[in-house]
Design a protein around this motif. Structure first.
Motif, PDB file in Angstrom:
ATOM      1  N   GLY A 178       0.577  -1.124   0.113  1.00  0.00           N
ATOM      2  CA  GLY A 178       0.589   0.169   0.113  1.00  0.00           C
ATOM      3  C   GLY A 178       0.717   1.513   0.190  1.00  0.00           C
ATOM      4  N   TRP A 179       0.050   2.423   0.015  1.00  0.00           N
ATOM      5  CA  TRP A 179       1.092   3.786  -0.408  1.00  0.00           C
ATOM      6  C   TRP A 179      -0.396   4.848   0.186  1.00  0.00           C
ATOM      7  CZ3 TRP A 179       5.151   4.221  -3.923  1.00  0.00           C
ATOM      8  CH2 TRP A 179       5.662   2.905  -3.915  1.00  0.00           C
ATOM      9  N   VAL A 180       0.557   5.318   0.875  1.00  0.00           N
ATOM     10  CA  VAL A 180       0.005   6.639   1.525  1.00  0.00           C
ATOM     11  C   VAL A 180       0.847   7.512   1.471  1.00  0.00           C
ATOM     12  CG1 VAL A 180      -0.279   7.563   3.961  1.00  0.00           C
ATOM     13  CG2 VAL A 180      -0.189   5.405   3.852  1.00  0.00           C
ATOM     14  N   PRO A 181      -0.180   8.896   1.272  1.00  0.00           N
ATOM     15  CA  PRO A 181      -0.029  10.467   0.648  1.00  0.00           C
ATOM     16  C   PRO A 181       1.314  10.667   1.583  1.00  0.00           C
ATOM     17  CG  PRO A 181      -2.124   9.926   0.611  1.00  0.00           C
ATOM     18  CD  PRO A 181      -1.908   8.882   1.153  1.00  0.00           C
ATOM     19  N   GLU A 182       2.073  11.419   0.734  1.00  0.00           N
ATOM     20  CA  GLU A 182       3.363  11.793   1.736  1.00  0.00           C
ATOM     21  C   GLU A 182       3.412  12.866   2.939  1.00  0.00           C
ATOM     22  OE1 GLU A 182       8.473  12.402   0.917  1.00  0.00           O
ATOM     23  OE2 GLU A 182       6.677  12.665  -0.671  1.00  0.00           O
ATOM     24  N   GLN A 183       2.760  13.853   2.512  1.00  0.00           N
ATOM     25  CA  GLN A 183       2.480  14.851   3.178  1.00  0.00           C
ATOM     26  C   GLN A 183       1.444  14.497   4.792  1.00  0.00           C
ATOM     27  OE1 GLN A 183       0.616  13.891  -0.072  1.00  0.00           O
ATOM     28  NE2 GLN A 183       0.324  16.317  -1.455  1.00  0.00           N
ATOM     29  N   HIS A 184       0.358  13.459   4.691  1.00  0.00           N
ATOM     30  CA  HIS A 184      -0.013  12.669   5.408  1.00  0.00           C
ATOM     31  C   HIS A 184       0.661  12.011   6.578  1.00  0.00           C
ATOM     32  CE1 HIS A 184      -4.019  12.965   3.211  1.00  0.00           C
ATOM     33  NE2 HIS A 184      -3.273  14.247   3.575  1.00  0.00           N
ATOM     34  N   ILE A 185       2.170  12.439   6.570  1.00  0.00           N
ATOM     35  CA  ILE A 185       2.756  10.750   7.664  1.00  0.00           C
ATOM     36  C   ILE A 185       4.549  12.066   8.047  1.00  0.00           C
ATOM     37  CG2 ILE A 185       2.579   9.563   6.450  1.00  0.00           C
ATOM     38  CD1 ILE A 185       5.208   9.107   4.997  1.00  0.00           C
ATOM     39  N   ALA A 186       5.110  11.501   9.153  1.00  0.00           N
ATOM     40  CA  ALA A 186       6.086  12.185   9.649  1.00  0.00           C
ATOM     41  C   ALA A 186       7.043  11.133  10.224  1.00  0.00           C
ATOM     42  CB  ALA A 186       5.513  13.664  10.745  1.00  0.00           C
ATOM     43  N   ASP A 187       7.983  11.398  10.276  1.00  0.00           N
ATOM     44  CA  ASP A 187       9.166  11.071  10.920  1.00  0.00           C
ATOM     45  C   ASP A 187       9.482  11.533  11.595  1.00  0.00           C
ATOM     46  OD1 ASP A 187      11.189  12.515   9.998  1.00  0.00           O
ATOM     47  OD2 ASP A 187      12.016  11.093   8.372  1.00  0.00           O
ATOM     48  N   GLN A 188       8.805  13.453  12.215  1.00  0.00           N
ATOM     49  CA  GLN A 188       9.223  14.021  13.219  1.00  0.00           C
ATOM     50  C   GLN A 188       8.557  14.302  14.184  1.00  0.00           C
ATOM     51  OE1 GLN A 188      12.434  14.237  14.449  1.00  0.00           O
ATOM     52  NE2 GLN A 188      13.513  12.864  13.162  1.00  0.00           N
ATOM     53  N   PRO A 189       8.197  14.379  15.633  1.00  0.00           N
ATOM     54  CA  PRO A 189       6.628  15.246  16.604  1.00  0.00           C
ATOM     55  C   PRO A 189       6.152  15.901  15.987  1.00  0.00           C
ATOM     56  CG  PRO A 189       9.132  14.278  17.678  1.00  0.00           C
ATOM     57  CD  PRO A 189       9.291  14.065  16.469  1.00  0.00           C
ATOM     58  N   ALA A 190       5.491  16.691  15.674  1.00  0.00           N
ATOM     59  CA  ALA A 190       4.784  17.879  16.139  1.00  0.00           C
ATOM     60  C   ALA A 190       5.111  18.765  17.373  1.00  0.00           C
ATOM     61  CB  ALA A 190       3.424  17.630  15.725  1.00  0.00           C
ATOM     62  N   PRO A 191       5.255  20.145  17.128  1.00  0.00           N
ATOM     63  CA  PRO A 191       5.582  20.675  18.022  1.00  0.00           C
ATOM     64  C   PRO A 191       5.004  21.253  18.916  1.00  0.00           C
ATOM     65  CG  PRO A 191       5.727  21.725  16.374  1.00  0.00           C
ATOM     66  CD  PRO A 191       5.013  21.006  15.659  1.00  0.00           C
ATOM     67  N   ASP A 192       3.645  21.000  18.469  1.00  0.00           N
ATOM     68  CA  ASP A 192       2.441  21.696  19.464  1.00  0.00           C
ATOM     69  C   ASP A 192       0.877  20.966  19.712  1.00  0.00           C
ATOM     70  OD1 ASP A 192       0.450  23.412  21.076  1.00  0.00           O
ATOM     71  OD2 ASP A 192       0.503  24.667  19.352  1.00  0.00           O
ATOM     72  N   PRO A 193       0.771  20.424  20.952  1.00  0.00           N
ATOM     73  CA  PRO A 193      -0.116  19.635  20.940  1.00  0.00           C
ATOM     74  C   PRO A 193      -1.808  20.265  21.051  1.00  0.00           C
ATOM     75  CG  PRO A 193       1.354  19.205  23.408  1.00  0.00           C
ATOM     76  CD  PRO A 193       1.745  20.412  22.232  1.00  0.00           C
ATOM     77  N   ALA A 194      -1.824  21.185  21.417  1.00  0.00           N
ATOM     78  CA  ALA A 194      -2.739  22.003  21.761  1.00  0.00           C
ATOM     79  C   ALA A 194      -3.357  21.575  19.396  1.00  0.00           C
ATOM     80  CB  ALA A 194      -2.807  22.944  22.118  1.00  0.00           C
ATOM     81  N   ALA A 195      -2.679  22.552  19.001  1.00  0.00           N
ATOM     82  CA  ALA A 195      -2.691  22.958  17.653  1.00  0.00           C
ATOM     83  C   ALA A 195      -2.946  21.122  16.914  1.00  0.00           C
ATOM     84  CB  ALA A 195      -1.170  23.238  16.449  1.00  0.00           C
ATOM     85  N   VAL A 196      -3.079  20.235  16.867  1.00  0.00           N
ATOM     86  CA  VAL A 196      -2.667  18.895  17.446  1.00  0.00           C
ATOM     87  C   VAL A 196      -4.022  18.605  17.254  1.00  0.00           C
ATOM     88  CG1 VAL A 196      -2.464  16.360  16.873  1.00  0.00           C
ATOM     89  CG2 VAL A 196      -0.715  17.664  17.673  1.00  0.00           C
ATOM     90  N   ALA A 197      -4.635  18.460  18.506  1.00  0.00           N
ATOM     91  CA  ALA A 197      -5.880  18.578  18.766  1.00  0.00           C
ATOM     92  C   ALA A 197      -7.186  19.440  18.330  1.00  0.00           C
ATOM     93  CB  ALA A 197      -6.191  19.258  20.181  1.00  0.00           C
ATOM     94  N   GLU A 198      -6.807  20.670  17.829  1.00  0.00           N
ATOM     95  CA  GLU A 198      -7.604  21.237  16.878  1.00  0.00           C
ATOM     96  C   GLU A 198      -7.764  20.533  15.839  1.00  0.00           C
ATOM     97  OE1 GLU A 198      -7.132  25.974  17.965  1.00  0.00           O
ATOM     98  OE2 GLU A 198      -5.262  24.926  17.754  1.00  0.00           O
ATOM     99  N   THR A 199      -6.774  20.105  14.820  1.00  0.00           N
ATOM    100  CA  THR A 199      -7.054  19.039  13.965  1.00  0.00           C
ATOM    101  C   THR A 199      -7.974  17.929  13.467  1.00  0.00           C
ATOM    102  OG1 THR A 199      -5.632  17.502  14.504  1.00  0.00           O
ATOM    103  CG2 THR A 199      -4.035  19.464  13.188  1.00  0.00           C
ATOM    104  N   LEU A 200      -8.488  17.818  14.994  1.00  0.00           N
ATOM    105  CA  LEU A 200      -9.639  17.283  14.839  1.00  0.00           C
ATOM    106  C   LEU A 200     -11.102  17.024  15.258  1.00  0.00           C
ATOM    107  CD1 LEU A 200      -7.507  14.238  17.096  1.00  0.00           C
ATOM    108  CD2 LEU A 200      -8.499  13.671  15.047  1.00  0.00           C
ATOM    109  N   LEU A 201     -10.840  18.337  15.810  1.00  0.00           N
ATOM    110  CA  LEU A 201     -12.009  19.603  15.768  1.00  0.00           C
ATOM    111  C   LEU A 201     -13.306  18.895  14.839  1.00  0.00           C
ATOM    112  CD1 LEU A 201     -13.665  21.791  17.713  1.00  0.00           C
ATOM    113  CD2 LEU A 201     -13.142  22.926  15.435  1.00  0.00           C
TER     114      LEU A 201
END
Length: 283
Positions: A145-168
């Motif tokens: 299988g193949w996943v869009p490269e824009q949707h994955i990361a090999d480094q952690p995000a910097p801001d938990p609150a910003a991550v939470a907001e993406t799940l609004l």
């Protein structure tokens, strides 16, 4: 379960316990456990085979299998220690190196490196992936299988609150940990772990696991009520998954306090502050 052991975090059934519990918890048998990984998009961790859901684990979660019964496996999640029963068919035992996580709220796995090819499954934030190469903006997975490269990361995000907001807007689901459905503690855990900040699975564990806030509430703080947790976006607003709206919403902290108190679901239990930076393995 014996007194003094939290059922949710104890890698033991009535028949067998993990070897690390020998001498502390009496069981007929002990096991070193068998490493496994979740091979389906999301799975319930149940209290018993065919029982009620306590939490969920997402695709790629590393697990230790402790017991098996009638097509079910009793496992412990390596990321937070949470234990439960899930369908044994959801597991795989070929464990290539995990290289990335899904960093978008959700994504699709495609049958080829082209957005017009059929999708084979949907994955949620935090799904762990073994990427073996990139072609045309798509990451090739070791298991196919193949996943869009824009949707994955090999480094952690910097801001938990910003991550939470993406799940609004994500639907509320008791015990949920995915974009398909999430609860208050699942939202807090998912946001923090996307930033490589270790976080327990349930709100009572989270309240006990982080130090109290002294002074003004700030972005990323966790706010607690009996059986409920929210994340502060700033000193005045918070985001949480709530049965009140059956969704992830943003609302003023003062309004939430008043509403929860009026419903008899208080009192406010104070704020706790997770670490400010990465402190757990990633991906």
């Amino acid at each position: 379960m014996s007194a003094g052991f939290d059922r949710r975090l104890t890698p033991a059934t009535e028949r067998v316990a993990l070897e690390s519990l020998r001498g502390r918890l009496a069981r007929p048998a002990y096991t070193a456990g068998r490493p496994a990984r979740l091979a389906v998009p999301v799975a319930d961790l149940c209290r018993a085979p065919q029982g009620t859901r306590d939490r969920q684990v997402n695709f790629g979660a590393d697990l230790v299998v402790i017991d098996q019964q009638d097509g079910w496996a009793f496992v412990q999640a390596m990321a937070d220690g949470y234990c439960g029963w899930l369908r044994a068919e959801a597991l795989e035992h070929d464990l290539p190196q995990v290289t990335h996580r899904v960093s978008a709220p959700a994504t699709h796995v495609y049958s080829g490196p082209d957005l017009k090819t059929p999708e084979t499954m949907a994955l949620s934030l935090g799904a762990r992936l073994s990427v073996t190469g990139v072609q045309g903006g798509f990451a090739r997975l070791a298991r196919g299988g193949w996943v869009p490269e824009q949707h994955i990361a090999d480094q952690p995000a910097p801001d938990p609150a910003a991550v939470a907001e993406t799940l609004l807007g994500t639907p509320y689901l008791w015990g949920g940990n995915s974009r398909c459905g999430i609860d208050c503690s699942g939202l807090a855990q998912g946001a923090l772990m996307a930033c490589a900040i270790a976080c327990p699975g349930d709100s009572d564990m989270q309240q006990a696991g982080f130090p109290p806030v002294e002074g003004e509430i700030r972005r990323g703080d966790l706010l607690f009520w009996p059986g409920h947790v929210a994340m502060a976006l700033d000193a005045l607003r918070m985001i949480h998954a709530t049965a009140f709206a059956m969704a992830v919403i943003i609302e003023p902290i003062a309004d939430a306090m008043a509403r929860i108190d009026a419903a008899g679901q208080g009192p406010f239990g104070g704020a706790r502050r997770p670490p400010a930076g990465a402190c757990a393995p990633f991906p």
